[in-house]
Every structure is written in structure tokens, then in C-alpha cells.
Design an enzyme around this catalytic site. Structure first.
Site, PDB file in Angstrom:
ATOM      1  N   LYS A  52       0.844  -1.204   0.000  1.00 57.04           N
ATOM      2  CA  LYS A  52       0.000   0.000   0.000  1.00 57.04           C
ATOM      3  C   LYS A  52       0.874   1.247   0.000  1.00 57.04           C
ATOM      4  CE  LYS A  52      -3.848  -2.425   2.018  1.00 57.04           C
ATOM      5  NZ  LYS A  52      -4.430  -3.019   3.198  1.00 57.04           N
ATOM      6  N   GLN A  96      -5.057  -2.037   9.287  1.00 56.64           N
ATOM      7  CA  GLN A  96      -4.839  -3.351   8.670  1.00 56.64           C
ATOM      8  C   GLN A  96      -5.423  -4.452   9.555  1.00 56.64           C
ATOM      9  OE1 GLN A  96      -3.350  -3.840   5.551  1.00 56.64           O
ATOM     10  NE2 GLN A  96      -4.103  -5.904   5.863  1.00 56.64           N
ATOM     11  N   ASP A 119     -11.698   2.137   3.262  1.00 58.20           N
ATOM     12  CA  ASP A 119     -12.008   0.711   3.089  1.00 58.20           C
ATOM     13  C   ASP A 119     -13.514   0.491   2.962  1.00 58.20           C
ATOM     14  OD1 ASP A 119      -9.918  -1.084   2.861  1.00 58.20           O
ATOM     15  OD2 ASP A 119      -9.538  -1.205   5.008  1.00 58.20           O
TER      16      ASP A 119
END
Ligand code: NAP
Length: 283
Positions: A52, A96, A119
């Protein structure tokens, strides 16, 4: 023989578009910023976080990584999220997953401001997807839609079957297909006679998490087959949920693993971050 849907190609093309937009930001105006928080030492999570960061650098975003020890308390993590929610340089915040044992993942994720929830896991964003008014879409199903769009796969009036009903893939995937006027069925582990359901599909999206779960007998001739799965086969090689060699002979389009849906996920994260940035910069 099916045409291969090339996720690397599509991902490159989308990232080039994003980079052009970043390059066009006037001198003196800040760039989009993404903060990624990782707690603990999970090796797979570390790889995802590194990828990322590299993707952010590739398109010219500000990228901040917060690597916290596994002993971090939930209060400390929530306090960092508070700080980032208020940080004017940060457009997207990503925690995460999975978090180490003891963390309340739901509570942590819901702590991220919906305007920075790139997300798209917050209840606000899930609700917006449900009513067809989404700012952000979960990255993997969004990547699938981008692939279908790039290859001009017609969805209107088509029978789409999604195998899997997870909150991050299956359910949002079904909603996105419905939004495009497909007639959608969601199958799962309690579905009776799964092959008869999947053989109805013009478009079959598989998100189960079992190596080579879908064989040719489960696929209609000429179907478009999208394999979201990421598994290891008996030799430790990366493979999808679809038996690629067998299904490739029957499908009209198919995604390989690796090189299909996988490359799209981080690209969609970059897209969501740019969307958040475009909103924040106007405020
Ligand atoms: P998940 O949360 O474990 O969900 C799996 C789904 O498959 C569940 O809904 C489950 O049904 C269903 N299922 C399990 N066994 C089944 C069976 N025998 N017949 C029919 N349905 C069955 O997994 P996920 O997070 O959605 O991920 C699915 C796969 O996608 C995994 O391989 C994961 O690694 C991969 N993935 C890839 C990406 C990417 O970037 N390419 C991103 C995310 C996930 P029940 O609900 O009834 O249990």
C-alpha cells in the site's frame, strides 16, 4: 478458450489516470494522504502494508505508516485514530486487519471518521452502498466492477451469482451487481445444490476461500468467471477458488490468480483516497 481478464493491465491503466490527476494538482496545494495503521507482527499484514505504501508513492500520495507493537492498548489505538480523524493532511485511514487478539475490531473500524473510511467498512458507508449512494466502495468488489467495466461485460438483465456473503466481498459485490441491473443470487455454505445455482450464472463471482472449489461442471458455457479467492495449493503455489485450467475452456472471460482481481484491490484503495481528498480539499 476464455479471454483472460488482465488485472495488472487494468490496474496500471487506473493508476496512470490517478497519477495524472495528482500531477495536475497546483503547486502549493497538498497531495492526497493515506495513513495505514498496523498493530503487531503478522507477516502477511506487513506485506500488504508495504504494498500500500509503495502504491501511494507510485501515484504521488503522502503515505504515513504507523507500526504499533502488539501490546498497544485499544485506548491508544483509538486515540491515534482520533488524531488522524482530525489531521488535515490525511484523507484516508486504514487499519490493517486482522488486529491481534483482544482488540474489538468492530469498535476500532467504526471509530474511523466515515469521510476517511477508504475501506468502506463503516456503517455509514455500508448503508450508503445499500441505497446506491456510495462515496467509497469496498476495494475488492469495486475492483471486480472495474474489471467487468473495462472488458465491457454487459450486466443489465444478466444472471449474476456471487458465491460468498462476507461483509468485505460477497455482500457488497452483490449490491454493486444489483446496482448495474443484474439479477443477483448470493450463494453460501448452506446453499442447497450449489452447482445448479452457479450453472445459471452469466456472471459468476467466486469468493469462498477454498482452492479450486469451482470446477467446469459448475459453470455455464460462455459465462464470465471472476475469481476473488487467494489460496495456496498443495505445493504452496498461489491459486484461486476456481479450477482455472478446467473452467478456462468453458468460460468466455476469466480472471487468473494471481494477476486478476488481486492487483485491483490496492488500486481501488487509491481511488477511494482520491475521492476523499477531492471532498476534503473543498471543505
Ligand atoms: P470469508 O469471510 O471466509 O467468506 C467466505 C464465504 O464463502 C462465506 O460466505 C461462506 O459461507 C462461503 N463458503 C464457504 N464454504 C462454502 C461452500 N462449501 N459452499 C458455498 N459457499 C461457501 O472470506 P472472504 O473474506 O469473503 O474472502 C474470500 C476469498 O477471497 C479468500 O480466498 C480471500 O483470501 C480472498 N480475498 C481476496 C482479496 C483480493 O484482494 N483478491 C480480497 C479479499 C479476500 P457462509 O457465510 O455460509 O459461511
Amino acid at each position: 478458450m476464455a479471454q483472460i481478464i488482465d488485472g495488472k493491465l487494468v490496474s496500471r491503466s487506473v493508476r496512470e489516470d490517478i497519477k495524472k490527476k495528482v500531477d495536475a494538482i497546483p503547486e502549493g496545494v497538498r497531495r492526497p494522504g493515506l495513513a495505514v495503521i498496523i498493530v503487531g507482527e503478522d507477516p502477511a499484514s506487513k506485506v500488504y502494508v508495504r504494498n500500500k505504501k509503495l502504491a501511494c508513492e507510485e501515484v504521488g500520495y503522502l503515505s504515513r505508516e504507523y507500526a504499533l507493537p502488539a501490546e498497544t492498548s485499544e485506548e491508544e489505538l483509538l486515540s491515534l485514530i482520533d488524531t488522524l480523524n482530525a489531521d488535515g493532511e490525511i484523507d484516508g485511514i486504514l487499519v490493517q486487519l486482522p488486529l491481534p487478539r483482544g482488540f474489538d475490531e468492530k469498535k476500532v473500524i467504526q471509530h474511523i471518521s466515515p469521510s476517511k473510511d477508504v475501506d468502506a467498512f463503516s456503517y455509514v458507508n455500508v448503508g450508503r452502498i445499500t441505497v446506491g449512494d456510495a462515496d467509497f466502495v469496498p476495494c475488492t468488489p469495486a475492483g471486480v466492477m472495474e474489471l467487468l467495466n473495462y472488458y465491457n461485460v454487459e450486466l443489465q438483465g444478466k444472471r449474476a451469482v456471487v458465491i460468498g456473503r462476507s461483509n468485505i466481498v460477497g455482500k457488497p459485490q452483490a449490491l454493486l451487481l444489483l446496482e448495474k441491473n443484474a439479477t443477483v443470487t448470493v450463494a453460501h455454505s448452506r446453499t442447497v445444490d450449489l452447482p445448479s445455482v452457479t450453472r445459471e450464472a452469466d456472471v459468476l463471482v467466486v469468493a469462498v476461500g477454498r482452492a479450486k472449489f469451482v470446477g467446469a461442471d459448475m459453470v455455464k458455457e460462455g459465462a464470465v468467471v471472476i475469481d476473488v479467492g487467494m489460496n495456496r495449493d498443495e505445493n504452496g503455489k498461489l491459486c484461486g477458488d476456481v479450477d482455472f485450467e478446467a473452467v478456462e475452456k468453458k468460460a468466455s472471460y476469466i480472471t487468473p490468480v494471481p494477476g486478476g482481481v488481486g492487483p485491483m484491490t490496492i488500486t481501488e484503495l487509491l481511488k477511494n483516497t482520491f475521492t476523499a481528498y477531492s471532498r476534503h480539499i473543498k471543505e
